[in-house]
Each structure stands twice: as structure tokens, then as C-alpha cells.
Scaffold this motif. Sequence first.
Motif, PDB file in Angstrom:
ATOM      1  N   ILE A   1      17.604   0.105 -17.492  1.00  0.00           N
ATOM      2  CA  ILE A   1      16.614  -0.958 -17.691  1.00  0.00           C
ATOM      3  C   ILE A   1      16.931  -2.096 -16.729  1.00  0.00           C
ATOM      4  N   PHE A   2      15.912  -2.563 -16.041  1.00  0.00           N
ATOM      5  CA  PHE A   2      16.201  -3.561 -15.011  1.00  0.00           C
ATOM      6  C   PHE A   2      15.184  -4.691 -15.006  1.00  0.00           C
ATOM      7  N   VAL A   3      15.527  -5.733 -14.241  1.00  0.00           N
ATOM      8  CA  VAL A   3      14.629  -6.871 -14.065  1.00  0.00           C
ATOM      9  C   VAL A   3      13.960  -6.723 -12.706  1.00  0.00           C
ATOM     10  N   ALA A   4      12.648  -6.591 -12.710  1.00  0.00           N
ATOM     11  CA  ALA A   4      11.908  -6.328 -11.469  1.00  0.00           C
ATOM     12  C   ALA A   4      11.588  -7.649 -10.762  1.00  0.00           C
ATOM     13  N   ASP A   5      12.648  -8.265 -10.214  1.00  0.00           N
ATOM     14  CA  ASP A   5      12.425  -9.582  -9.584  1.00  0.00           C
ATOM     15  C   ASP A   5      11.670  -9.469  -8.258  1.00  0.00           C
ATOM     16  N   LEU A   6      11.848  -8.336  -7.557  1.00  0.00           N
ATOM     17  CA  LEU A   6      11.109  -8.181  -6.280  1.00  0.00           C
ATOM     18  C   LEU A   6       9.607  -8.033  -6.542  1.00  0.00           C
ATOM     19  N   HIS A   7       9.267  -7.444  -7.684  1.00  0.00           N
ATOM     20  CA  HIS A   7       7.847  -7.337  -8.008  1.00  0.00           C
ATOM     21  C   HIS A   7       7.241  -8.705  -8.331  1.00  0.00           C
ATOM     22  N   ALA A   8       8.087  -9.586  -8.860  1.00  0.00           N
ATOM     23  CA  ALA A   8       7.569 -10.901  -9.245  1.00  0.00           C
ATOM     24  C   ALA A   8       7.105 -11.701  -8.023  1.00  0.00           C
TER      25      ALA A   8
ATOM     26  N   VAL B   1       3.434 -12.430  -6.018  1.00  0.00           N
ATOM     27  CA  VAL B   1       2.685 -13.691  -6.106  1.00  0.00           C
ATOM     28  C   VAL B   1       3.695 -14.834  -5.994  1.00  0.00           C
ATOM     29  N   ASN B   2       3.188 -16.032  -5.736  1.00  0.00           N
ATOM     30  CA  ASN B   2       4.096 -17.144  -5.458  1.00  0.00           C
ATOM     31  C   ASN B   2       4.982 -17.492  -6.668  1.00  0.00           C
ATOM     32  N   GLN B   3       6.278 -17.735  -6.412  1.00  0.00           N
ATOM     33  CA  GLN B   3       7.212 -18.110  -7.485  1.00  0.00           C
ATOM     34  C   GLN B   3       8.026 -19.316  -7.060  1.00  0.00           C
ATOM     35  N   ASP B   4       8.316 -20.179  -7.986  1.00  0.00           N
ATOM     36  CA  ASP B   4       9.232 -21.281  -7.744  1.00  0.00           C
ATOM     37  C   ASP B   4      10.655 -20.717  -7.792  1.00  0.00           C
ATOM     38  N   SER B   5      11.473 -21.010  -6.764  1.00  0.00           N
ATOM     39  CA  SER B   5      12.760 -20.310  -6.670  1.00  0.00           C
ATOM     40  C   SER B   5      13.723 -20.673  -7.802  1.00  0.00           C
ATOM     41  N   ILE B   6      13.678 -21.917  -8.249  1.00  0.00           N
ATOM     42  CA  ILE B   6      14.594 -22.321  -9.324  1.00  0.00           C
ATOM     43  C   ILE B   6      14.179 -21.649 -10.648  1.00  0.00           C
ATOM     44  N   GLU B   7      12.885 -21.663 -10.900  1.00  0.00           N
ATOM     45  CA  GLU B   7      12.351 -21.004 -12.104  1.00  0.00           C
ATOM     46  C   GLU B   7      12.678 -19.511 -12.110  1.00  0.00           C
ATOM     47  N   LEU B   8      12.517 -18.885 -10.938  1.00  0.00           N
ATOM     48  CA  LEU B   8      12.711 -17.438 -10.831  1.00  0.00           C
ATOM     49  C   LEU B   8      14.140 -17.058 -11.219  1.00  0.00           C
TER      50      LEU B   8
ATOM     51  N   LYS C   1      -6.235  -8.154  -9.075  1.00  0.00           N
ATOM     52  CA  LYS C   1      -5.467  -9.319  -8.620  1.00  0.00           C
ATOM     53  C   LYS C   1      -5.936  -9.822  -7.265  1.00  0.00           C
ATOM     54  N   SER C   2      -6.355  -8.895  -6.389  1.00  0.00           N
ATOM     55  CA  SER C   2      -6.792  -9.342  -5.061  1.00  0.00           C
ATOM     56  C   SER C   2      -8.155 -10.029  -5.149  1.00  0.00           C
ATOM     57  N   LYS C   3      -8.898  -9.704  -6.181  1.00  0.00           N
ATOM     58  CA  LYS C   3     -10.196 -10.376  -6.377  1.00  0.00           C
ATOM     59  C   LYS C   3      -9.974 -11.825  -6.804  1.00  0.00           C
ATOM     60  N   LYS C   4      -8.929 -12.006  -7.629  1.00  0.00           N
ATOM     61  CA  LYS C   4      -8.676 -13.354  -8.164  1.00  0.00           C
ATOM     62  C   LYS C   4      -8.221 -14.321  -7.085  1.00  0.00           C
ATOM     63  N   ASN C   5      -7.475 -13.809  -6.098  1.00  0.00           N
ATOM     64  CA  ASN C   5      -7.009 -14.679  -5.020  1.00  0.00           C
ATOM     65  C   ASN C   5      -7.218 -13.948  -3.691  1.00  0.00           C
TER      66      ASN C   5
ATOM     67  N   GLY D   1       2.325  -7.498   0.076  1.00  0.00           N
ATOM     68  CA  GLY D   1       3.191  -7.047  -1.022  1.00  0.00           C
ATOM     69  C   GLY D   1       2.393  -6.683  -2.277  1.00  0.00           C
ATOM     70  N   LEU D   2       1.295  -7.379  -2.481  1.00  0.00           N
ATOM     71  CA  LEU D   2       0.455  -7.072  -3.645  1.00  0.00           C
ATOM     72  C   LEU D   2      -0.132  -5.664  -3.521  1.00  0.00           C
ATOM     73  N   LEU D   3      -0.413  -5.283  -2.271  1.00  0.00           N
ATOM     74  CA  LEU D   3      -0.969  -3.944  -2.022  1.00  0.00           C
ATOM     75  C   LEU D   3       0.104  -2.868  -2.171  1.00  0.00           C
ATOM     76  N   THR D   4       1.312  -3.143  -1.627  1.00  0.00           N
ATOM     77  CA  THR D   4       2.349  -2.100  -1.603  1.00  0.00           C
ATOM     78  C   THR D   4       3.240  -2.092  -2.861  1.00  0.00           C
ATOM     79  N   TYR D   5       2.985  -3.019  -3.753  1.00  0.00           N
ATOM     80  CA  TYR D   5       3.702  -3.130  -5.041  1.00  0.00           C
ATOM     81  C   TYR D   5       3.957  -1.774  -5.727  1.00  0.00           C
ATOM     82  N   PRO D   6       2.943  -0.904  -5.837  1.00  0.00           N
ATOM     83  CA  PRO D   6       3.211   0.366  -6.538  1.00  0.00           C
ATOM     84  C   PRO D   6       4.192   1.281  -5.799  1.00  0.00           C
ATOM     85  N   VAL D   7       4.331   1.115  -4.494  1.00  0.00           N
ATOM     86  CA  VAL D   7       5.295   1.956  -3.763  1.00  0.00           C
ATOM     87  C   VAL D   7       6.713   1.507  -4.081  1.00  0.00           C
ATOM     88  N   LEU D   8       6.897   0.204  -4.195  1.00  0.00           N
ATOM     89  CA  LEU D   8       8.212  -0.302  -4.598  1.00  0.00           C
ATOM     90  C   LEU D   8       8.545   0.203  -6.006  1.00  0.00           C
ATOM     91  N   MET D   9       7.534   0.257  -6.830  1.00  0.00           N
ATOM     92  CA  MET D   9       7.735   0.776  -8.185  1.00  0.00           C
ATOM     93  C   MET D   9       8.109   2.265  -8.130  1.00  0.00           C
TER      94      MET D   9
END
Length: 328
Positions: free
Chosen positions: A38-45, A48-55, A112-116, A122-130
Motif C-alpha cells: 500500500i502506497f501514497v501516490a504523491d506523483l499522481h497528486a 494538478v497544481n499542489q502547494d509544496s508545504i501542504e503536499l 478533468k481536462s474539460k474542467k481546466n 501528466g494529466l494525460l499520461t497519469y494512467p501509464v504511471l499507474m
Amino acid sequence: MKKRVLTGLQPTGVITLGNYIGSIKQMIEYQNIYESFIFVADLHAITVNQDSIELRKNIKSLIALYIACGIDPEKNTIYIQSENPYVTAISWMLECNTYYGELSRMTQFKDKSKKNANFTSGLLTYPVLMAADIISMNADYVPVGIDQKQHVELARDIAIRFNKKYKELFIVPEVIIKTTGTKITDLQTPDKKMSKSNENQKGVIRLLDDLNVVRKKIMSATTDSEMKIIYDPVNKPGISNLINIYSSLTNKSIEDIEKEFIDSNYGNFKTKVADVVVDTLSNIQKRYNEILNDDEYLDRILDKGRDKNIEISKKIYDKMIDCIGLGR
Ligand code: AMP
Ligand code: TRP
């Protein structure tokens, strides 16, 4: 040899009671049957934009929450996705065996691409990383929510394609979707899934919410005017959702719960549900606070997890390099 099960969650905001009942509790069952990862998928996060301290904060928090919920570090390999450089390298090799058409057809990408309109690649290739997460660990089973099913199916397609083109190298993973009693809905709008991203958080319980607030959220959950505690998700979605929550947390069957509350009113029933939820969260929060302050303990678990993750994926990486004909 034991079969392998693997899953990950993104470190974006505190996980909900829905995540706990639908995903974490399932992994707690599997840890006694399978070899579990079980892992934390931080690269998937960061698709989309993330605040580095929050992340950073969210990554550590999610690890501590996994353990506080009952994911046993002795029975699971627990790790942070970004700490293993082989996964992203494997992801690239898989990307070169995945078609643009496949990725652009993914439902999550389309939404997601419709929303922004200014989305990253990375949003497109996300499933390959998965797919790389799954394939690099030779996972047999991948339990996920219905929204991730399509991505695991793509991972299967990629594994099969790679096996045909080069040699039988990868285990073809199977998706596990648990369908009964696990979809927890929003307390205010019980026809909608309880989700981290719901705009109105009044109907969403997060595992680290203040316990008084949790109680209030349950007491003000939407119900109906019939005043009967009967399981009927179509006509009584609010009460049925509360029954589901009560059932999952007490391991009582729905029938037994209907019997238990046959003479009860909604107020009494909600109080009982609130007691059970508050009790569960109170235990989780207590453990969470102990673990979060114990850096040495967490580091030991995460170092071990990272090393095992790297060891397994490096073997796959080396074989892939050879098959494809890269390097020397
Ligand atoms: P998400 O937070 O939507 O990315 O989901 C992560 C995992 O938690 C998935 O495996 C989902 O199946 C599970 N999950 C999320 N929300 C719920 C919910 N409301 N009820 C049951 N399971 C959920
Ligand atoms: N994309 C998944 C989610 O958002 C998280 C995830 C990343 C995952 N890699 C995975 C889940 C591999 C299962 C297997 O929920």
C-alpha cells in the motif's frame, strides 16, 4: 506463493469515512490473505497544481492514517511512490507502448481536462504511471473504486501488449471492485458519493474531523419522513446510507440492524450511528497523533517499504531494459 495485492491513494486532503469503509478496511482484510503493498501516490497528486508545504504534510499524514486505521506495517509493504526512481523510468518505457488514443479516451482525463483547458501532459499520461505502479510490483490484484477501474484495465492491456511484443515478463493484473454495502454516500445529498472533493463538506466525514463536528454531521444527515429504519437505497437513500455505515463499523448484518431498531425513531438511530462513528474515529485519531509524532517509527517503516519496493521494481526494470535493447 502468496498472491500480491497492491493499492494506492493520493495525498490530497484528509481521507473520508467513505475511503475508510470502501478501501482501507478492505486492505485490512487482505493483509491476512495476500502479500500486501500500500502506497501514497504523491506523483499522481502533482498532475494538478499542489502547494509544496501542504503536499509534504499530506504525504506524512496519509501514511500515519493508514497505520492508525489498522494497516499493519508487519503485514504490509508501506511506501511513498516518489521514493522509487525505477517506477518513473518504467512508466516511460510503458508510455512508448501506449497509444495517445487510449489515453485520450479515458473518462477521468476527459472530465478533468474539460474542467481546466490548460492541463499538463501528466494529466494525460497519469494512467501509464499507474500501470507502472502495478506492473513494477508484479501485482496480481488491484482493489480500487469504480472510477479507477478503467485505469487498471488499461494497465492490463499494456501488460498483455508488452508480453506479446517482447516476452512474458509481466503478471497481468486483475482489478477488484467490491460492490456490496461499500458505497458510502454524502450525508446531505445521499444520492451522491461521499467524496473528498464534494463542494459542500457538511455531508462529508473526514477521519481527522473534530468529533463534535462529526456527531453534528450525522445528527443532521438527510433522511425521509417515513420514520422507519428499513434498508431501501432507492426510496430511502439517507437511512440506508446510515445503515451501511453502522453495518460496516459494527460488522452487524443489515437484517440484524433493522431488527435492532424496529421500535426506534430516527433521532435514536442517528445517535447510535454517531456513537459508533465517533468511537471508531476517536481510536483512529488517538493512534494517529501518537504515530505522527514518532518520526523514528515512521522512518523505519518507510525505509523498509522503499527498499523492498526498489528491490522488486529494479528486477523488472533490468529485464525491460534488456528486452527492449536499451543501454549496453
Ligand atoms: P478517491 O478518494 O475517490 O480517489 O477514492 C480512493 C478509494 O477510496 C477508492 O478505492 C474508492 O473506492 C474508495 N472510496 C472513495 N470514496 C468512497 C465512498 N464514498 N464509499 C466507498 N468507497 C469510497
Ligand atoms: N490513481 C489512484 C487514485 O487516484 C491512485 C493510484 C495510483 C493507484 N497508482 C495506483 C491505485 C496503482 C491502485 C494501483 O485513486
